[in-house]
Design a protein around this motif. Structure first.
Motif, PDB file in Angstrom:
ATOM      1  N   UNK A 193      25.296 -14.340 110.882  1.00  0.00           N
ATOM      2  CA  UNK A 193      24.104 -15.153 111.150  1.00  0.00           C
ATOM      3  C   UNK A 193      22.900 -14.654 110.364  1.00  0.00           C
ATOM      4  N   UNK A 194      23.139 -14.011 109.239  1.00  0.00           N
ATOM      5  CA  UNK A 194      22.024 -13.431 108.485  1.00  0.00           C
ATOM      6  C   UNK A 194      21.143 -14.522 107.881  1.00  0.00           C
ATOM      7  N   UNK A 195      21.765 -15.472 107.195  1.00  0.00           N
ATOM      8  CA  UNK A 195      20.998 -16.527 106.553  1.00  0.00           C
ATOM      9  C   UNK A 195      20.430 -17.555 107.509  1.00  0.00           C
ATOM     10  N   UNK A 196      21.000 -17.647 108.704  1.00  0.00           N
ATOM     11  CA  UNK A 196      20.543 -18.658 109.660  1.00  0.00           C
ATOM     12  C   UNK A 196      19.590 -18.112 110.714  1.00  0.00           C
ATOM     13  N   UNK A 197      19.738 -16.831 111.092  1.00  0.00           N
ATOM     14  CA  UNK A 197      18.954 -16.280 112.195  1.00  0.00           C
ATOM     15  C   UNK A 197      18.210 -15.000 111.823  1.00  0.00           C
ATOM     16  N   UNK A 198      18.916 -14.023 111.326  1.00  0.00           N
ATOM     17  CA  UNK A 198      18.310 -12.707 111.090  1.00  0.00           C
ATOM     18  C   UNK A 198      17.262 -12.754 109.988  1.00  0.00           C
ATOM     19  N   UNK A 199      17.607 -13.349 108.852  1.00  0.00           N
ATOM     20  CA  UNK A 199      16.678 -13.387 107.720  1.00  0.00           C
ATOM     21  C   UNK A 199      16.742 -14.733 107.007  1.00  0.00           C
ATOM     22  N   UNK A 200      16.319 -15.812 107.681  1.00  0.00           N
ATOM     23  CA  UNK A 200      16.383 -17.145 107.070  1.00  0.00           C
ATOM     24  C   UNK A 200      15.480 -17.291 105.851  1.00  0.00           C
ATOM     25  N   UNK A 201      14.560 -16.333 105.652  1.00  0.00           N
ATOM     26  CA  UNK A 201      13.659 -16.381 104.500  1.00  0.00           C
ATOM     27  C   UNK A 201      14.258 -15.692 103.278  1.00  0.00           C
ATOM     28  N   UNK A 202      15.469 -15.181 103.391  1.00  0.00           N
ATOM     29  CA  UNK A 202      16.096 -14.474 102.279  1.00  0.00           C
ATOM     30  C   UNK A 202      16.143 -15.353 101.029  1.00  0.00           C
ATOM     31  N   UNK A 203      15.762 -14.825  99.868  1.00  0.00           N
ATOM     32  CA  UNK A 203      15.747 -15.629  98.641  1.00  0.00           C
ATOM     33  C   UNK A 203      17.134 -15.976  98.107  1.00  0.00           C
ATOM     34  N   UNK A 204      18.161 -15.241  98.545  1.00  0.00           N
ATOM     35  CA  UNK A 204      19.523 -15.570  98.142  1.00  0.00           C
ATOM     36  C   UNK A 204      20.440 -15.456  99.349  1.00  0.00           C
TER      37      UNK A 204
END
Length: 243
Positions: free
Chosen positions: A131-142
């Motif tokens: 759930x990194x891209x959806x919850x933990x760090x949705x602002x991640x550039x990649x």
């Protein structure tokens, strides 16, 4: 920062560690955090399906997780549990434990603090999970979502278990990964799914080195690397995380 999500057997851990080492970045295995809490629950003799007990145990669990891609330290109350958290008992129970809202709230908060600390110190981090891209760090550039066929994932998981001295078969591994896929993708709290802007990468027919090259090119094109050609994704030397 690179957010690397996907189900088990897609090569997330190996890819994330090698990519972090290549980028000169930190590394965080969020799945290991849920496994450590699961191990604590099992060692305390508690039922993984008892949400109240699991949530209480999670809040009282002291553990250490390192962010070095070369030697990510994993300790529960000071004990090295890197091997223990990969055992079959933990694997069977981790989906139930990770579905408990209090556990996810606690660990997501800690994951965000670790990410912020590593970014401040080194300028980059590769974070793997579900759930990194959806919850933990949705602002991640990649954001990358790794996939692979069920047959390939089962063979990989069976091979990993056998290499670690754990009894395994491809049939049992396939049943395990499919069971966890179902539990993780249908849970109410932070279900397993790809972020809308995640780049899907099917690793079924790719070697680890080929996946690393593909992700390095993506990082280059997103402006996350110094010393590379954004048009081709090629680097003239060792990649460095752009700060």
């Amino acid at each position: 920062m690179v957010a690397l999500d996907g189900p088990s057997g897609t090569g997330k851990t190996t890819v994330a560690r090698k990519l972090a080492a290549r980028l000169g970045a930190g590394y965080l295995d969020t799945g290991a955090m849920y496994r450590i809490v699961t191990l604590a629950v099992l060692r305390a003799g508690e039922d993984p399906a008892d949400s109240a007990a699991v949530g209480h145990r999670a809040h009282g669990t002291e553990f250490t997780i390192g962010t070095s891609p070369d030697q990510p330290e994993l300790r529960l109350a000071g004990e090295d549990v890197a091997a223990d958290i990969r055992g079959p008992e933990v694997t069977r129970a981790v989906s139930a434990v990770s579905a408990v809202p209090q556990v996810r709230e606690l660990l997501v908060s800690r994951q965000r603090r670790i990410i912020a600390d590593v970014l401040a110190e080194t300028g980059g981090i590769v974070v793997e999970g579900r759930d990194i891209g959806t919850v933990v760090a949705p602002e991640s550039p990649l954001k990358v979502y790794l996939t692979a066929s069920a047959d390939v994932r089962a063979a990989r998981r069976s091979g990993q278990d056998s290499a670690a001295g754990r009894p395994s078969s491809v049939e049992a591994a396939r049943e395990s990964v499919e069971r966890r896929d179902h539990l993780d993708s249908t849970r109410a709290a932070s279900p397993l799914r790809a972020a809308e802007d995640a780049v899907p990468v099917d690793t079924s027919e790719l070697s680890i080195d080929q996946v690393i090259v593909a992700l390095s090119e993506l990082a280059c094109r997103r402006g996350l690397l110094e010393g590379c050609d954004a048009e081709t994704g090629a680097g003239s030397g060792p990649a460095e995380v752009a700060r």
